[in-house]
Design an enzyme around this catalytic site. Structure first.
Site, PDB file in Angstrom:
ATOM      1  N   HIS A  37     125.143  42.299  88.644  1.00  0.00           N
ATOM      2  CA  HIS A  37     123.767  42.349  88.153  1.00  0.00           C
ATOM      3  C   HIS A  37     123.530  41.241  87.123  1.00  0.00           C
ATOM      4  O   HIS A  37     122.485  40.592  87.115  1.00  0.00           O
ATOM      5  CB  HIS A  37     123.486  43.693  87.469  1.00  0.00           C
ATOM      6  CG  HIS A  37     123.573  44.889  88.377  1.00  0.00           C
ATOM      7  ND1 HIS A  37     124.527  45.867  88.224  1.00  0.00           N
ATOM      8  CD2 HIS A  37     122.815  45.271  89.432  1.00  0.00           C
ATOM      9  CE1 HIS A  37     124.347  46.799  89.139  1.00  0.00           C
ATOM     10  NE2 HIS A  37     123.321  46.466  89.892  1.00  0.00           N
ATOM     11  N   ASP A 150     123.766  43.069  99.261  1.00  0.00           N
ATOM     12  CA  ASP A 150     122.878  43.889 100.094  1.00  0.00           C
ATOM     13  C   ASP A 150     122.124  42.938 101.028  1.00  0.00           C
ATOM     14  O   ASP A 150     120.913  42.750 100.906  1.00  0.00           O
ATOM     15  CB  ASP A 150     121.923  44.678  99.205  1.00  0.00           C
ATOM     16  CG  ASP A 150     122.674  45.641  98.313  1.00  0.00           C
ATOM     17  OD1 ASP A 150     122.854  46.791  98.715  1.00  0.00           O
ATOM     18  OD2 ASP A 150     123.115  45.236  97.225  1.00  0.00           O
ATOM     19  N   SER A 185     130.158  46.983  92.362  1.00  0.00           N
ATOM     20  CA  SER A 185     129.118  47.927  92.752  1.00  0.00           C
ATOM     21  C   SER A 185     129.055  49.034  91.708  1.00  0.00           C
ATOM     22  O   SER A 185     130.098  49.427  91.155  1.00  0.00           O
ATOM     23  CB  SER A 185     129.476  48.546  94.110  1.00  0.00           C
ATOM     24  OG  SER A 185     128.704  49.701  94.344  1.00  0.00           O
TER      25      SER A 185
HETATM   26  P1  AMP Z   1     121.621  47.973  92.724  1.00  0.00           P
HETATM   27  O1  AMP Z   1     121.538  48.287  91.286  1.00  0.00           O
HETATM   28  O2  AMP Z   1     122.911  48.358  93.366  1.00  0.00           O
HETATM   29  O3  AMP Z   1     120.402  48.405  93.484  1.00  0.00           O
HETATM   30  O4  AMP Z   1     121.620  46.384  92.814  1.00  0.00           O
HETATM   31  C1  AMP Z   1     120.609  45.626  92.216  1.00  0.00           C
HETATM   32  C2  AMP Z   1     120.737  44.214  92.688  1.00  0.00           C
HETATM   33  O5  AMP Z   1     122.011  43.691  92.308  1.00  0.00           O
HETATM   34  C3  AMP Z   1     120.648  44.080  94.214  1.00  0.00           C
HETATM   35  O6  AMP Z   1     119.869  42.948  94.544  1.00  0.00           O
HETATM   36  C4  AMP Z   1     122.086  43.908  94.609  1.00  0.00           C
HETATM   37  O7  AMP Z   1     122.246  43.186  95.819  1.00  0.00           O
HETATM   38  C5  AMP Z   1     122.640  43.131  93.437  1.00  0.00           C
HETATM   39  N1  AMP Z   1     124.091  43.296  93.371  1.00  0.00           N
HETATM   40  C6  AMP Z   1     124.763  44.471  93.374  1.00  0.00           C
HETATM   41  N2  AMP Z   1     126.095  44.240  93.366  1.00  0.00           N
HETATM   42  C7  AMP Z   1     126.254  42.885  93.359  1.00  0.00           C
HETATM   43  C8  AMP Z   1     127.385  42.022  93.354  1.00  0.00           C
HETATM   44  N3  AMP Z   1     128.626  42.501  93.368  1.00  0.00           N
HETATM   45  N4  AMP Z   1     127.164  40.699  93.347  1.00  0.00           N
HETATM   46  C9  AMP Z   1     125.902  40.195  93.359  1.00  0.00           C
HETATM   47  N5  AMP Z   1     124.801  40.956  93.347  1.00  0.00           N
HETATM   48  C10 AMP Z   1     124.973  42.288  93.360  1.00  0.00           C
END
Ligand code: AMP
Length: 279
Positions: A37, A150, A185
């Site tokens: 993030h 994603d 994640s």
């Molecule tokens: P989330 O909080 O899981 O919904 O993720 C929010 C954003 O962060 C989304 O656009 C995800 O694709 C991105 N994101 C989550 N994990 C990663 C990662 N390991 N590397 C890069 N971006 C990420």
């Protein structure tokens, strides 16, 4: 850093910023922030005058009540991380703010939301499209940042922006990984020590598949080897391993630089996804 829980004052603040000619980067998240993030925040800060991070665990994109309930919520730590990262604004609304009344609006994106994640999480992308549309309308950012982790979600949002003519530039940021290769994640927080070790099997599967495909092995035996590797851990349950064209997400006939390998599965109770572009 400014923190808003409500739409109205956030809009007033952003309108004033826009009047000063400031560009705005939006980073939508569900919180429980990690370095992945923060990489999106860094990208946004480089390209915009102001960065807004939304933190909202959106119920309409969960089709599993247990997953929604167990999703980690760590707002105090998130706030500290965002402050340190130089984020300008947090938007952390309550459900009553984002869904004043239950929404009947559904999105159908044809092939795009039926395959891969869409097959195993029916309705997921409709919920994503709904909440992202709301966030885009609330913040009206210049640019919005999403992770390649994603990958299908990025394609869905690209489609949404094109169809609904949002005047927003979309940016995709590469996957940030642990030293072990495990894709970062928020759900990793739910893995115990042993499971965290097992979870690296998904990235190792992708690397194995990429290597075999580059050596000319055909896709059917590669799928079998990935399955065997994942099944060698009793706690791991493979949901899918697929290869599709990065442009249209149709099954890739030949493996080329336009092919992406995608994998999803469970480690214990926790569902994880990962992907790798074949170069
Ligand atoms: P989330 O909080 O899981 O919904 O993720 C929010 C954003 O962060 C989304 O656009 C995800 O694709 C991105 N994101 C989550 N994990 C990663 C990662 N390991 N590397 C890069 N971006 C990420």
């Amino acid at each position: 850093m400014e923190i808003f829980n409500e739409i109205k004052p956030l809009r007033a603040f952003l309108t004033a910023q826009k009047k000063l000619g400031r560009s705005i980067g939006l980073v939508p998240t569900m919180g429980a922030l990690h370095h992945g993030h923060l990489e999106l925040i860094r990208s946004s800060r480089k390209e915009n005058d102001l960065t807004v991070c939304s933190i909202y665990v959106n119920p309409t994109q969960f089709n599993n009540a247990n997953d929604l309930e167990k999703y980690p919520r760590t707002l105090a730590t998130d706030t500290a991380l965002l402050t340190e990262a130089g984020c300008d604004v947090i938007f952390a609304p309550a459900n009553t703010e984002m869904y004043a009344s239950p929404s009947q609006l559904h999105f159908d994106m044809g092939h795009l939301d039926k395959i891969l994640e869409g097959e195993f999480r029916p309705g997921h992308f409709s919920g994503v499209a709904l909440v992202v549309s709301k966030l885009f309308n609330i913040v009206a950012p210049t640019r919005a940042y999403f992770g390649q982790k994603d990958f299908q979600q990025y394609k869905v949002i690209t489609h949404l922006v094109n169809e609904l003519m949002f005047d927003i530039e979309l940016k995709s940021v590469p996957i940030v990984r642990e030293a072990s290769g495990l894709a970062m994640s928020s759900r990793n927080q739910r893995l115990n020590h042993e499971e965290t070790g097992y979870a690296t099997v998904f990235y190792r599967s992708l690397l194995l598949a990429k290597d075999l495909l580059n050596k000319g092995e055909s896709i059917i035996p590669v799928r079998e080897k990935v399955k065997q590797l994942c099944e060698s851990f009793p706690a791991v349950r493979l949901e899918y391993f697929e290869w599709v064209d990065t442009v249209n997400l149709k099954p890739a006939e030949n493996v080329s630089s336009q092919t992406i390998l995608l994998i999803a599965g469970y480690v214990g109770e926790v569902r994880l996804i990962d992907n790798l572009i074949v170069e």
